[in-house]
Design a protein around this motif. Sequence first.
Motif, PDB file in Angstrom:
ATOM      1  N   ILE A 194       0.880  -1.175   0.000  1.00 19.73           N
ATOM      2  CA  ILE A 194       0.000   0.000   0.000  1.00 19.73           C
ATOM      3  C   ILE A 194       0.911   1.216   0.000  1.00 19.73           C
ATOM      4  O   ILE A 194       1.576   1.507   0.989  1.00 19.73           O
ATOM      5  CB  ILE A 194      -0.925   0.005   1.228  1.00 19.73           C
ATOM      6  N   LYS A 195       0.956   1.893  -1.098  1.00 18.02           N
ATOM      7  CA  LYS A 195       1.924   2.963  -1.281  1.00 18.02           C
ATOM      8  C   LYS A 195       1.765   4.064  -0.235  1.00 18.02           C
ATOM      9  O   LYS A 195       0.657   4.506   0.064  1.00 18.02           O
ATOM     10  CB  LYS A 195       1.793   3.557  -2.682  1.00 18.02           C
TER      11      LYS A 195
ATOM     12  N   ARG B  76       2.745  -0.615   4.440  1.00 15.55           N
ATOM     13  CA  ARG B  76       1.960  -1.815   4.717  1.00 15.55           C
ATOM     14  C   ARG B  76       1.845  -2.655   3.444  1.00 15.55           C
ATOM     15  O   ARG B  76       2.026  -2.149   2.346  1.00 15.55           O
ATOM     16  CB  ARG B  76       0.572  -1.435   5.233  1.00 15.55           C
ATOM     17  N   MET B  77       1.528  -3.932   3.633  1.00 17.34           N
ATOM     18  CA  MET B  77       1.465  -4.816   2.477  1.00 17.34           C
ATOM     19  C   MET B  77       0.401  -5.896   2.675  1.00 17.34           C
ATOM     20  O   MET B  77       0.191  -6.380   3.778  1.00 17.34           O
ATOM     21  CB  MET B  77       2.821  -5.480   2.241  1.00 17.34           C
TER      22      MET B  77
ATOM     23  N   GLN C  43       1.294 -10.333  12.077  1.00 19.36           N
ATOM     24  CA  GLN C  43       2.572  -9.691  12.371  1.00 19.36           C
ATOM     25  C   GLN C  43       3.684 -10.649  11.972  1.00 19.36           C
ATOM     26  O   GLN C  43       3.477 -11.861  11.879  1.00 19.36           O
ATOM     27  CB  GLN C  43       2.683  -9.346  13.859  1.00 19.36           C
ATOM     28  N   ASN C  44       4.881 -10.086  11.722  1.00 17.02           N
ATOM     29  CA  ASN C  44       5.994 -10.941  11.310  1.00 17.02           C
ATOM     30  C   ASN C  44       6.930 -11.280  12.469  1.00 17.02           C
ATOM     31  O   ASN C  44       8.016 -11.806  12.260  1.00 17.02           O
ATOM     32  CB  ASN C  44       6.781 -10.299  10.160  1.00 17.02           C
TER      33      ASN C  44
ATOM     34  N   ALA D 226      -6.350 -13.387   1.936  1.00 18.24           N
ATOM     35  CA  ALA D 226      -5.446 -12.241   2.042  1.00 18.24           C
ATOM     36  C   ALA D 226      -5.178 -11.904   3.502  1.00 18.24           C
ATOM     37  O   ALA D 226      -6.055 -11.989   4.359  1.00 18.24           O
ATOM     38  CB  ALA D 226      -6.035 -11.042   1.318  1.00 18.24           C
ATOM     39  N   ALA D 227      -3.938 -11.499   3.779  1.00 17.57           N
ATOM     40  CA  ALA D 227      -3.539 -11.038   5.106  1.00 17.57           C
ATOM     41  C   ALA D 227      -2.970  -9.631   4.980  1.00 17.57           C
ATOM     42  O   ALA D 227      -2.575  -9.197   3.895  1.00 17.57           O
ATOM     43  CB  ALA D 227      -2.512 -11.980   5.727  1.00 17.57           C
ATOM     44  N   PHE D 228      -2.917  -8.939   6.114  1.00 20.46           N
ATOM     45  CA  PHE D 228      -2.520  -7.533   6.125  1.00 20.46           C
ATOM     46  C   PHE D 228      -1.390  -7.355   7.131  1.00 20.46           C
ATOM     47  O   PHE D 228      -1.524  -7.718   8.302  1.00 20.46           O
ATOM     48  CB  PHE D 228      -3.723  -6.681   6.512  1.00 20.46           C
ATOM     49  N   LEU D 229      -0.255  -6.809   6.670  1.00 13.74           N
ATOM     50  CA  LEU D 229       0.934  -6.663   7.507  1.00 13.74           C
ATOM     51  C   LEU D 229       1.397  -5.214   7.540  1.00 13.74           C
ATOM     52  O   LEU D 229       1.513  -4.569   6.501  1.00 13.74           O
ATOM     53  CB  LEU D 229       2.064  -7.555   6.975  1.00 13.74           C
TER      54      LEU D 229
END
Length: 340
Positions: free
Chosen positions: A49-50, A54-55, A95-96, A63-66
């Motif tokens: 996400i520019k 975030r990606m 989270q990573n 889909a996951a959101f990080l």
Amino acid sequence: MIGRTIILDHLNGREAAALMVDGKLDDLLISTDAPAPGTIYRAIADRPIKGQGRMFLRTPDGAAFLRQIKGMAPGDELLVQVTGYADEGKAIPVQNRVLFKSRYVIVTPNAPGINVSRSIRDDERREEILAVLHDTVENVPHGIIMRSSCEHADAEDIADDLLSMLGLADQVLNDDGTGGEKLVEGDKPHLLAWRDWVEPAEIITEDGGFETHAVLDAIDALESPRFELGGGAFAYVEPTRALVAVDVNTGKDTSMTAGTKANFALAKGLPRELRLRGLGGQIVLDLAPMPKKDRRGFESALKAALRNDSIETVFVGWTPLGHVELQRKRARLPLVELLK
């Protein structure tokens, strides 16, 4: 019934666990079809996400959101862990920084060091717990937190739990597979109950335990948005798409202190109500009228109650209209969705 009772049963075909304290439902866990918090994936970076750092990621469950994606590019593979439940139609929050949590220990690969829970204040006991760790493992490769439940646990139980979590951590971190894959399933209610409800309790495992121990009656009561605050006061908890609204009412009490008493009762009981109903996100409290001089005391009482709750909740502040705003982790799905 005085004391703590843990009932392991099923509800509408779903695995479930209930904690009763002095005959009152204090916590409720119900399995869901959604990925449970704690689930670990080998995920694939999809698209950033520019301008937001975030990606979106690809996982076998969607889909996951990080957040915080410095140095990451589309197509990269990485380990991520589910942190909560997604709103309808949104990506899974992850989270990573993966961790491995059990009844007595938490293994933290990305946070080295050995720590004993600060709630264990007896220095001699803290040293005994550390001795168990060092007698069990040499050259500990990961960070380790010895949980408060170690205080009254047997050394053998602690050692077994430690070896189990270290083994799981090594298995996941040394995995040499490729592509999106679920590596660890999040804990289900019966295992969560063993992991997190650690105070002494009677354990009920017979089928039908929810009915014989009044759990079903307590769940039926939770289907109403209203809950009693005592002294004739009551509150409504009503989720909307944007937020959860909490409205406090003094009932028939018309005394000068009615509003203050109702608000302080809410501060004490709100964490339990939100926990049982599975509500999180933005919480807005429309309090009963009370003098501004009582706000500080109310705020302190609410913060103390939230600190003792198992789900992270941040006191955001007061609005110009005198409402209170909270931000609560979406650690569970709404109860009304699980009862459909």
